[in-house]
Design a protein around this motif. Sequence first.
Motif, short mmCIF file in Angstrom:
data_model
loop_
_atom_site.label_atom_id
_atom_site.label_comp_id
_atom_site.label_asym_id
_atom_site.label_seq_id
_atom_site.Cartn_x
_atom_site.Cartn_y
_atom_site.Cartn_z
N SER A 198 -50.45 34.14 94.80
CA SER A 198 -49.96 34.13 96.07
C SER A 198 -49.35 32.76 96.33
N CYS A 199 -48.05 32.73 96.71
CA CYS A 199 -47.54 31.48 96.78
C CYS A 199 -46.76 30.98 98.01
N PRO A 200 -46.43 30.10 98.39
CA PRO A 200 -45.82 29.73 99.90
C PRO A 200 -44.33 30.16 99.66
N THR A 201 -43.56 30.34 98.50
CA THR A 201 -42.27 30.82 98.65
C THR A 201 -41.95 32.27 99.40
N PHE A 202 -42.92 33.18 99.07
CA PHE A 202 -42.96 34.18 99.41
C PHE A 202 -44.24 35.05 100.48
N HIS A 203 -45.17 34.06 100.41
CA HIS A 203 -46.28 34.53 101.05
C HIS A 203 -46.78 36.08 100.47
N ASN A 204 -46.83 36.00 99.11
CA ASN A 204 -47.22 37.25 98.69
C ASN A 204 -48.45 37.53 98.30
N GLN A 205 -49.00 38.70 98.09
CA GLN A 205 -50.34 38.83 97.51
C GLN A 205 -49.81 39.27 96.04
N PRO A 206 -51.06 38.76 95.18
CA PRO A 206 -50.61 39.10 93.68
C PRO A 206 -49.96 40.65 93.59
N LEU A 207 -49.00 40.66 92.74
CA LEU A 207 -48.30 41.81 92.56
C LEU A 207 -49.08 43.15 91.67
N SER A 208 -49.76 42.66 90.90
CA SER A 208 -50.72 43.57 90.16
C SER A 208 -52.03 43.71 90.61
N THR A 209 -52.85 44.36 90.16
CA THR A 209 -54.13 44.91 90.62
C THR A 209 -54.94 43.51 90.18
N GLN A 210 -54.50 42.84 89.11
CA GLN A 210 -55.11 41.48 88.47
C GLN A 210 -54.37 40.46 88.52
N GLN A 211 -54.67 39.18 88.79
CA GLN A 211 -53.92 38.11 88.82
C GLN A 211 -53.20 37.92 87.40
N ASP A 212 -53.82 38.01 86.47
CA ASP A 212 -53.29 37.73 85.01
C ASP A 212 -53.38 39.21 84.56
N PHE A 213 -52.21 39.63 83.96
CA PHE A 213 -52.04 40.84 83.39
C PHE A 213 -51.38 40.87 82.04
N ILE A 214 -51.18 42.12 81.23
CA ILE A 214 -50.56 42.19 80.02
C ILE A 214 -49.20 43.13 80.18
N VAL A 215 -48.09 42.66 79.72
CA VAL A 215 -46.95 43.55 80.06
C VAL A 215 -46.93 44.78 79.18
N GLN A 216 -46.69 45.86 79.34
CA GLN A 216 -46.51 47.17 78.68
C GLN A 216 -45.03 47.28 78.49
N ASP A 217 -44.09 47.31 79.48
CA ASP A 217 -42.68 47.32 79.28
C ASP A 217 -42.09 46.59 80.50
N LEU A 218 -40.85 46.08 80.19
CA LEU A 218 -40.15 45.40 81.11
C LEU A 218 -38.72 45.42 80.95
N GLU A 219 -37.95 45.62 82.06
CA GLU A 219 -36.65 45.78 82.14
C GLU A 219 -35.82 44.87 82.97
N VAL A 220 -34.64 44.41 82.66
CA VAL A 220 -33.95 43.62 83.74
C VAL A 220 -32.48 44.36 83.98
N TRP A 221 -32.29 44.62 85.17
CA TRP A 221 -30.89 45.51 85.74
C TRP A 221 -29.85 44.44 86.39
N THR A 222 -28.62 44.52 85.85
CA THR A 222 -27.59 43.57 86.61
C THR A 222 -26.54 44.46 87.33
N LEU A 223 -25.93 43.97 88.27
CA LEU A 223 -24.97 44.56 89.07
C LEU A 223 -23.67 44.38 88.04
N GLN A 224 -23.18 45.93 88.20
CA GLN A 224 -21.79 46.01 87.31
C GLN A 224 -20.61 46.00 88.38
N ASN A 225 -20.04 44.90 88.42
CA ASN A 225 -18.91 44.77 89.47
C ASN A 225 -17.42 44.69 88.82
#
Length: 284
Positions: A257-284
């Motif tokens: 949790s952080c003040p920038t977004f007042h979020n809850q931890p995004l995963s079920t555990q605060q520390d996690f291992i990445v299985q896969d990751l993607e980054v998508w960008t807008l094509q204009n």
Amino acid sequence: MGVAYSVGEVDHLYTFFVQWSPEMYTKDTKKSVRPRYVVGEKNNNNNNNNNNNNNRYLVVEKDKVDAISKLLSKHDTPAAAKNWQIITVKDSKRRPSVCSSEWSEVGETEEDLLPVLCDHSHLLDDQHLERLAAHMPARTQGYPWQLAYSTVVHGTSLKTLYRNMAGLDNPVLLVIKDMHNKVFGGFSTEPFKVSDSCYGTGETFLYSFSPDFKAYRWSGENSYFVRGHLESLQIGGGAGGFGLWLDADLYRGASYSCPTFHNQPLSTQQDFIVQDLEVWTLQN
């Protein structure tokens, strides 16, 4: 439903539309926020994987299609393979990839537009896209999204991720699946890069599908949106914790949790291992 045209090379078609009728494709106009048609290359099955990264697309509004057809008929080009189609992309149920060899018109809803993915995603399905689309800035809706980085394609390296972002000036969507098959990530108004200070705007947000979808928008408390180091990528911060943190190998991550977004931890555990990751960008 689409109409195929023999128009030669990709760059020729792009230049043709911009020079002969620039008002049809002006990314800074208000009308371009909600386009309804994409003019794009129709790949054949054998060459689909090789062509995805080189495709060009023009996003135009519905009332411009007839004019484009007339322009094409007036300015004939030498006979070539039928490589082009004009397709409708009207609603939130349209195909997740408009770069595939098959094109279709689907649905009738005008408002909830899904991002158009120009490459195959190993992480996002229609349900993910439908949820995310409702929280994406209006200026991103209707434009194709291109895969800029994937651990499946490019390996696991933050340096490679930064290198693939170099030269981009568009928003990016980060998608992560951890070893517990939880999907989460963040939207950044600027591509990821190494920086001496934080960058981004209040449109930046974090999200999680763990277990149900939830988006965490800017709280207004600070502007620690995104910061890139050679050894880590950070989204959100303050009070000693990061909303989302990734290491240099894109293997270990953390979400607090952080003040920038007042979020809850995004995963079920605060520390996690990445299985896969993607980054998508807008094509204009």
